[in-house]
Structures are given as C-alpha cells and as structure tokens.
Scaffold this motif. Sequence first.
Motif, PDB file in Angstrom:
ATOM      1  N   SER A   1       1.200  -1.093  -0.074  1.00 48.03           N
ATOM      2  CA  SER A   1       0.022  -0.032   0.095  1.00 48.03           C
ATOM      3  C   SER A   1       1.293   1.131  -0.040  1.00 48.03           C
ATOM      4  O   SER A   1       2.051   1.230   0.935  1.00 48.03           O
ATOM      5  CB  SER A   1      -1.260  -0.593   0.734  1.00 48.03           C
ATOM      6  N   TRP A   2       0.313   1.908  -0.267  1.00 48.95           N
ATOM      7  CA  TRP A   2       1.039   3.389  -0.613  1.00 48.95           C
ATOM      8  C   TRP A   2       1.304   4.439   0.449  1.00 48.95           C
ATOM      9  O   TRP A   2      -0.574   4.793   0.841  1.00 48.95           O
ATOM     10  CB  TRP A   2       1.306   4.274  -1.555  1.00 48.95           C
ATOM     11  N   ASP A   3       2.532   4.512   1.098  1.00 50.97           N
ATOM     12  CA  ASP A   3       2.647   5.305   2.497  1.00 50.97           C
ATOM     13  C   ASP A   3       2.833   6.822   1.818  1.00 50.97           C
ATOM     14  O   ASP A   3       3.579   7.283   1.488  1.00 50.97           O
ATOM     15  CB  ASP A   3       3.716   5.091   3.378  1.00 50.97           C
ATOM     16  N   GLU A   4       1.808   7.658   2.034  1.00 54.34           N
ATOM     17  CA  GLU A   4       1.133   8.879   2.072  1.00 54.34           C
ATOM     18  C   GLU A   4       2.937  10.156   2.643  1.00 54.34           C
ATOM     19  O   GLU A   4       3.630  10.575   1.892  1.00 54.34           O
ATOM     20  CB  GLU A   4       0.456  10.000   1.915  1.00 54.34           C
ATOM     21  N   GLN A   5       3.252   9.939   4.353  1.00 51.32           N
ATOM     22  CA  GLN A   5       4.251  10.760   4.816  1.00 51.32           C
ATOM     23  C   GLN A   5       5.492   9.878   4.688  1.00 51.32           C
ATOM     24  O   GLN A   5       6.511  10.246   4.120  1.00 51.32           O
ATOM     25  CB  GLN A   5       3.720   9.605   6.264  1.00 51.32           C
ATOM     26  N   LEU A   6       5.600   8.284   4.423  1.00 51.10           N
ATOM     27  CA  LEU A   6       6.273   8.042   3.833  1.00 51.10           C
ATOM     28  C   LEU A   6       7.049   8.764   2.260  1.00 51.10           C
ATOM     29  O   LEU A   6       8.365   8.554   1.439  1.00 51.10           O
ATOM     30  CB  LEU A   6       7.096   6.805   4.410  1.00 51.10           C
ATOM     31  N   GLN A   7       6.775   8.352   1.048  1.00 49.02           N
ATOM     32  CA  GLN A   7       6.252   8.332  -0.139  1.00 49.02           C
ATOM     33  C   GLN A   7       6.927   6.965  -0.232  1.00 49.02           C
ATOM     34  O   GLN A   7       8.105   7.584  -0.870  1.00 49.02           O
ATOM     35  CB  GLN A   7       6.868   9.519   0.021  1.00 49.02           C
TER      36      GLN A   7
ATOM     37  N   LYS B   1       9.477  -2.117  10.225  1.00 47.12           N
ATOM     38  CA  LYS B   1      10.277  -1.030  10.185  1.00 47.12           C
ATOM     39  C   LYS B   1      10.618  -0.061   8.950  1.00 47.12           C
ATOM     40  O   LYS B   1      10.230   2.032   9.908  1.00 47.12           O
ATOM     41  CB  LYS B   1      11.598  -1.063   8.898  1.00 47.12           C
ATOM     42  N   ALA B   2       8.876   0.501   8.359  1.00 52.22           N
ATOM     43  CA  ALA B   2       8.267   1.842   8.134  1.00 52.22           C
ATOM     44  C   ALA B   2       7.294   1.925   9.526  1.00 52.22           C
ATOM     45  O   ALA B   2       7.292   3.229   9.941  1.00 52.22           O
ATOM     46  CB  ALA B   2       7.189   1.601   6.659  1.00 52.22           C
ATOM     47  N   ASP B   3       7.048   1.436  10.197  1.00 51.51           N
ATOM     48  CA  ASP B   3       6.263   1.718  11.544  1.00 51.51           C
ATOM     49  C   ASP B   3       6.969   2.719  12.498  1.00 51.51           C
ATOM     50  O   ASP B   3       6.497   3.487  13.626  1.00 51.51           O
ATOM     51  CB  ASP B   3       4.897   0.492  11.803  1.00 51.51           C
ATOM     52  N   SER B   4       7.766   1.903  12.734  1.00 46.39           N
ATOM     53  CA  SER B   4       9.286   2.078  13.598  1.00 46.39           C
ATOM     54  C   SER B   4       9.276   3.824  12.993  1.00 46.39           C
ATOM     55  O   SER B   4       9.269   4.733  14.359  1.00 46.39           O
ATOM     56  CB  SER B   4       9.891   1.512  13.916  1.00 46.39           C
ATOM     57  N   THR B   5       9.520   3.738  11.902  1.00 46.51           N
ATOM     58  CA  THR B   5      10.217   5.171  11.178  1.00 46.51           C
ATOM     59  C   THR B   5       8.619   6.431  11.579  1.00 46.51           C
ATOM     60  O   THR B   5       8.851   7.439  11.877  1.00 46.51           O
ATOM     61  CB  THR B   5      10.423   5.341   9.989  1.00 46.51           C
ATOM     62  N   LYS B   6       7.627   6.067  11.278  1.00 41.61           N
ATOM     63  CA  LYS B   6       6.560   6.173  10.926  1.00 41.61           C
ATOM     64  C   LYS B   6       6.761   7.083  12.475  1.00 41.61           C
ATOM     65  O   LYS B   6       5.578   8.465  12.943  1.00 41.61           O
ATOM     66  CB  LYS B   6       5.148   6.175  10.218  1.00 41.61           C
TER      67      LYS B   6
END
Lengths: 346, 180
Positions: free
Chosen positions: A128-134, A146-151
Amino acid sequence: MDVVSQILEKSAQEAEKYKPITVEKHLELEIDLGTLLAVDTNEFDTNLLKRNADDYFLKLTRDNTQLLINQLWELPTEKVDEAIMVRLPTPKTLLPRMKPVPRPRPLTKWQKFANEKGIQKKKKSKLSWDEQLQKWIPMYGFKRAKADSTKNWVLEVPQNVDPYEDQFAKKTVAKSENVAKNELQRLRNIAKAKKVKVPRAGVTNPEVSSAKDLQAAVTVAKASTASLGKFQDNLPKEKKAKGVAPITPGVSRKRKLPPASGEHEKKENLNIVDSILNKRPKLDIEKAISKQIQHTSENSSSSSKGIGQRLQSREKQNRSKLAKKPKSGNGIRKGGKKGAGGRKRR
Amino acid sequence: MKRLSEERIKVLFEKLAKYIGPNIKLLIERPDGLYCFREQKDRVYYISENILKLANTIQSENLVSAGTCFGKFTKTGKFRLHITALNYLAPYAQCKLWLKPAAEQQFLYGNNVSKAGLGRISENCEKYQGVLVYSMSDLPLGFGVAAKSTAECKLADPLAAICFHQADIGEYIRSEEDLL
C-alpha cells in the motif's frame, strides 16, 4: 517343391499350436481399454459347463483376452527402446475409492458467523502506498515493522490519561495482547473442531469480558465466603448467573426435583397458593382512588346534587388521611441517656 | 416431563391468581382425580396423574405435548399464558368482559379492546387485573389485562383501550405452529 511343402507343413503345425486370433461372439464384449477390462455378457454354454467346467472357463477366458488384445492392437503404437508401446485411453469405468471421502474442514467461529451474515473476504493488496513516507509499504513483514517505527517516532498523549505513562509500552502491550487473544481463539477453534472440552477461563480482563462474564464472576465471588454467601446482600433487581453451578462453592446441581407422590405434591402446591393469596396487600393508591371514584359515582347517581363540592371535600379528607402518621418521640428529646439532658455548658 | 421448581410454580400461580384468584385451589383439588402441573421444554402442562404416568414412558425429547398446555416460561423467567388454557380459566374467571359483536373480530385479530367495543364488564374489576373476554353470547374468546378499572371505564373516552390483548382463540389459526 519338397522344401516348400515342408515349410508349409511346419507353419501349419505351428499355427495349429496357436489358436486363431479371430473369435466369434454372439454379443460383443464391453471393453474398457483404459483399465484393460472386458465384460462378457454372453450366456454360458450349459452343456460344456456341466461336462468340464475348468476347461470351459479356460477357453472362454482365452477368447475374451484375445478380443481385448485385438482391441489393443488397434490403438496407435509407438516404439520406445525397441519395445512396442501403446498409450491407453482414459478409463471409462469408475472404480470405488479405497479410503473414505475426506470430511470438509470444520469452519472456525468467524467463518461460521461470516457465512451466516454473508460477509465475504475482501482481497487486500500486499503493498500500500504511504503518503507520509512516499513509499510502497508491505502489509506485513520486517519492512512493515521498519516503516512503522520510522513513522511513529512520536505518540500523542491523550488528554485523560496519566502524562507519565509510556505510550509506546502501552502500544506494545496492546499488540502482544491482541496476538495472545488471536492465539487463544485459534486454539479454541481447534478444540471445537476436535470436540475437546475446554475448561472455562474465568474472568480474564475487565476491558474484554462481557456483562455475562462479570455477572458470573459476581455470583461466584459472592458465594466464596466462609458462609457460602449466606449473609451477602443482594442489589435491587440483581440476577444470578446461570450455568455457574460447577464453579460455585456450596451449590449442588439440581437437575430434577425428586419424584413425589401426587398427594404430597398437591399439599405443597396448596401451601404455595395460600402463601400467594394471603400476601398482605400493598397500599395501592391507584386502586384506592379508583374505588373512591366508584364510590362517589354511586353516591352521585343516588343524589345528583352538589357532586363537585362533595368530591372536593372528600379529596381534602383523603389527603389528611394519606399524610404520614405522626410518630412518637418526634421533636422531643429522648430521656434515659445519661447526661443528655439540658444544654451544653461551658 | 419434570416437576416445576418452587420459584417457577410461584410465578405460575401468581399469574393464574390474576385471572382466577382463589379458584386456583379448584384446579389443584379436583374431585375427579389428581391433577398436576408439569414442565416440558419450558412449557407448562396441566395434566392428570393417569395420563402423566403414560407420558413418563416416553423420552422427554420425543414428547411433543401431554395434557393441556397452560403457557410457557420466557427466557427471562416470566410466565406467559397460552390460549389453550382458556377452557380451564373461563369457568373460574373473576373479572369478565363482554364484547359487542362488532368488536369481536377486532379482538380475534389480536387487537386491544377499546371502550367502543365494550359491551359489558363485571363490577369491581381492578386495573391491570386479568380479564376473561367473552362474546355477547357468553362464548369465551380469550383473555387480556384490564387497562382501566371498572369505575374508570365509565369515564373513559370511546377510543381508549379498556383491555390489553393477551391471547385469543384466533391464535389457533394465526399462530398454529407456535402454540405447542
């Protein structure tokens, strides 16, 4: 010439040794080449059968086998490693299977519920496309973590909670609890499918448990005193949980009342009826008023003059009667207690 | 068939007392033999001992009905009378109500009785007492609960409900499968 005749004779002798490949049959055989099966529906020759059954069967079997092999030769042949091969067609005869048909897998509780409600599973895309992380982020896996922890490097503290509470720890606890719950449900589904009885878990978590669980907990807790809950007060309209007899102390499960003789039962029933009928009637104001109305209407029908006045005066009377009866000792100090009399002196 | 527990029999008698008052004793003490109340799948049956003995030979899950069904216990533990009890309640009724012929059909379709349909009502009927409903030709039609006392009825306006519908003989057709 001599040689020729000799050869012919020899071949004739050899041919005599083998039986002919053509077989005459009254009814044609039913042949299924896929399973190499031939079914002969012709009648037996009773004369031959009586004379020598073994011989007859041997002959018959040979003939039928010959017919089957004749059919085989009609199929296209191929040569593999100097051997003649035939590819058999798909079998027509259905053979019964050796093992019983496997049962359909028992549905889980959710699947059953979804079937009843007609809920269909939606296919979710793995990315799925994440707007915040692009970035494209997978649904699960290390990249997701990883994405969750950075977000979520910062978390908001809700207004109504303790500001010193660790929100990250709370989140991980919630997550692990969810995982545990899923695992429990998975095991429960397995137990249900295998028809294993699972002991009740009791009240697990006040946030998760239902009203029914809490009711059960209250019922059991009340009975868990030294006097088996005999002196515990009940709340108004409190109901006892059902089906908790096995875990409630001091309760023996009563399935059926013991059989009693008809006369005895009759006597018991009559006692109950008496107790119901002899209940002291409550002061029912509605009833009293309606009686009053009836009374007045009767009176008014006898003498139709001055109804209004009479009603009013009656109501006044009523009110004075309905007021509380004065009790003794109201407003007067009770004697008897030493040193209570008189005013406080300094 | 099992005996009713003491709580349940109390609930049952309290309900019956609303309709027939002290006449419940006549249902229990009968000159023609022993009669008792039995429970089967939350339904209460009024049954003679003789038939009960025969009924006990049948497994409870196979038994559909025996004797006369008086009503059923709801899941919340209340007792609800069924129309099948009418034959036993009608002769002992304390409070009766007679319907005008025009209102009969309305009642038999499951509606409440309004003042307009009221033909006659027995004296000293209290509010919320159980009422037996009759046609003008004294045919019991069903039972209900008095919405107003007899005295209040006289003052009520014609559209006001006099009796709340509980059960009527139309149910034999309307809800045939629910009766058992």
